[in-house]
Design a protein around this motif. Structure first.
Motif, PDB file in Angstrom:
ATOM      1  N   ALA A 131       0.828  -1.207   0.000  1.00  0.00           N
ATOM      2  CA  ALA A 131       0.000   0.000   0.000  1.00  0.00           C
ATOM      3  C   ALA A 131       0.865   1.261   0.000  1.00  0.00           C
ATOM      4  CB  ALA A 131      -0.933  -0.008   1.213  1.00  0.00           C
ATOM      5  N   ARG A 132       1.811   1.316   0.898  1.00  0.00           N
ATOM      6  CA  ARG A 132       2.699   2.486   0.969  1.00  0.00           C
ATOM      7  C   ARG A 132       3.453   2.688  -0.331  1.00  0.00           C
ATOM      8  NH1 ARG A 132       3.192   0.695   6.182  1.00  0.00           N
ATOM      9  NH2 ARG A 132       4.879  -0.741   5.680  1.00  0.00           N
ATOM     10  N   PHE A 135       1.104   3.963  -3.028  1.00  0.00           N
ATOM     11  CA  PHE A 135       0.688   5.346  -2.783  1.00  0.00           C
ATOM     12  C   PHE A 135       1.807   6.314  -3.133  1.00  0.00           C
ATOM     13  CE2 PHE A 135      -0.808   9.014  -0.458  1.00  0.00           C
ATOM     14  CZ  PHE A 135      -2.186   8.897  -0.482  1.00  0.00           C
ATOM     15  N   LEU A 136       2.995   5.951  -2.728  1.00  0.00           N
ATOM     16  CA  LEU A 136       4.151   6.799  -3.014  1.00  0.00           C
ATOM     17  C   LEU A 136       4.426   6.870  -4.521  1.00  0.00           C
ATOM     18  CD1 LEU A 136       6.495   5.819  -0.078  1.00  0.00           C
ATOM     19  CD2 LEU A 136       5.746   8.135  -0.643  1.00  0.00           C
TER      20      LEU A 136
ATOM     21  N   ILE B 169      -2.087   4.181   6.447  1.00  0.00           N
ATOM     22  CA  ILE B 169      -1.098   3.493   5.609  1.00  0.00           C
ATOM     23  C   ILE B 169       0.277   3.480   6.280  1.00  0.00           C
ATOM     24  CG2 ILE B 169      -0.074   5.360   4.238  1.00  0.00           C
ATOM     25  CD1 ILE B 169      -0.770   3.800   1.740  1.00  0.00           C
ATOM     26  N   MET B 171       2.387   6.002   6.767  1.00  0.00           N
ATOM     27  CA  MET B 171       3.379   6.686   5.952  1.00  0.00           C
ATOM     28  C   MET B 171       4.554   7.169   6.796  1.00  0.00           C
ATOM     29  SD  MET B 171       4.014   7.202   2.849  1.00  0.00           S
ATOM     30  CE  MET B 171       2.595   7.250   1.762  1.00  0.00           C
ATOM     31  N   GLU B 174       7.972   5.654   6.553  1.00  0.00           N
ATOM     32  CA  GLU B 174       8.887   6.014   5.471  1.00  0.00           C
ATOM     33  C   GLU B 174       9.473   7.410   5.678  1.00  0.00           C
ATOM     34  OE1 GLU B 174       9.369   3.915   2.821  1.00  0.00           O
ATOM     35  OE2 GLU B 174       7.918   2.431   3.549  1.00  0.00           O
ATOM     36  N   ASP B 180       9.719  11.769  -0.491  1.00  0.00           N
ATOM     37  CA  ASP B 180       8.342  12.034  -0.887  1.00  0.00           C
ATOM     38  C   ASP B 180       7.397  11.830   0.281  1.00  0.00           C
ATOM     39  OD1 ASP B 180       8.646  12.663  -3.701  1.00  0.00           O
ATOM     40  OD2 ASP B 180       9.260  10.569  -3.949  1.00  0.00           O
ATOM     41  N   MET B 184       4.961  14.715   1.844  1.00  0.00           N
ATOM     42  CA  MET B 184       3.507  14.579   2.008  1.00  0.00           C
ATOM     43  C   MET B 184       3.100  14.789   3.446  1.00  0.00           C
ATOM     44  SD  MET B 184       1.680  11.618  -0.201  1.00  0.00           S
ATOM     45  CE  MET B 184       3.000  10.421  -0.223  1.00  0.00           C
TER      46      MET B 184
END
Lengths: 206, 206
Positions: A131-132, A135-136, B169, B171, B174, B180, B184
């Motif tokens: 998923a990550r 999305f990225l 997710i 994020m 990361e 990126d 975000m």
DNA sequence: GTCTATACCAAGATAGAC
DNA sequence: GTCTATCTTGGTATAGAC
């Protein structure tokens, strides 16, 4: 090697493996989109695809691998659609082309919702990773290929997530009874709204 | 009636019923937020709340009723937070106050994610009803009480859904490896980003 | 009010026939 | 390549003690 094994008299369903896989994948996308990963049974997927439950498991190994394949396919389909939209109608602004391509993905029933279900399962090791990553990839595409700035890209994604939510929450059910629902739907979908209303099975033609 | 039943010698855990209910509800919010409705077992909720599995069922009747209670509580908490934010710091623009209140809801772990899980289960009769109703209530609030226009309200909701997605997710995983992802997150959370990073259990203090 | 023990069923996965 | 039959686990919910 085994050059066509000429005159193979028995009509073996050659290459049907890939076709079946795609068929099941499509059915699975629809069911997962409606009920989520854990809420879906392999039996429901099998029924939707018109095959037996053990066969579904046989093809993909496990239910989780099936869901991961659904997510990957959804991401692939989406990226293809974006790239194509980018190459066509260059007279229109980029964000508009992207937006239209995104809304058109609703035709592939369950695709955006399956993605959405994957997006909220980031805690799962495998699902979260895919998923990550996906999305990225979209974000990178919007900036690098579509030429959007970081603010515009985030804006685009935000509206995408709102659209997904409105579809997932079935806001269309309230379309003709609740003015606010109607307003939100019209604001998010614009001219494409009829497309979504048409997809809604519970709607009676008026 | 039974006026205090004076001198009740045994220290019965009076009123503990409501406290326990709230305790379990909070634990359930966290677990449901992480794993979704179908992906959560009543046993996991019980473990998180420090009670037995049958007791969880006893309190709420069924797992579905428990999830509905979680959703309702989340919606209530959110509305209270919004109304409070609206009444404070009137020198700031409304959307900014709302945005800050929304991000602060991340403190209540799992709250926004439980809502998100509910939002994508619109096909479920009970869950869908509560989800739609709650979502519309927020929209109505933004327009009627917060004084936002329909476009601003939709914009606000869109950014909220993106934020939910980024949290769901994970994020943040990361954040320090992918530029990126960082971009975000900073774009969506601004000054509140450290708050989210601090919540992330997998993060090591640097 | 809270627990232990357990009944019961649903669902993922395997074995093996065709 | 696809099915039927089935094993096995795990999970909701109930019974009943304390």
């Amino acid at each position: 090697m085994s050059s066509m094994s000429a005159e193979a008299s028995i009509p073996i369903p050659r290459m049907a493996s890939d076709e079946r896989r795609e068929l099941v994948l499509k059915a699975a996308t629809e069911v997962f989109g409606q009920r989520g990963y854990a809420g879906t049974t392999t039996d429901q997927v099998a029924a939707a695809a018109g095959v037996s439950q053990p066969y579904v498991v046989r093809i993909f190994g496990t239910k989780e691998k099936l869901f991961l394949a659904v997510l990957q396919r959804a991401l692939d389909v989406m990226m293809v659609a974006f790239r194509q939209a980018l190459s066509e109608e260059p007279e229109l602004p980029v964000s508009q082309r992207m937006g239209r391509a995104y809304v058109d993905l609703l035709q592939d029933r369950g695709l955006l919702l399956s993605l959405m279900h994957g997006f909220v399962l980031g805690a799962d090791p495998e699902i979260g990773r895919v998923a990550r990553c996906g999305f990225l990839e979209v974000y990178k595409f919007l900036k690098a290929e579509a030429g959007l700035g970081s603010v515009e890209a985030a804006e685009f994604l935000a509206h995408g997530m709102l659209l997904n939510t409105l579809v997932g929450i079935r806001m269309t059910d309230e379309y003709d009874t609740n003015p606010d629902a109607r307003e939100m739907l019209e604001g998010s979908l614009g001219a494409k709204l009829p497309l979504l209303l048409a997809l809604d099975h519970t709607r009676t033609a008026s």
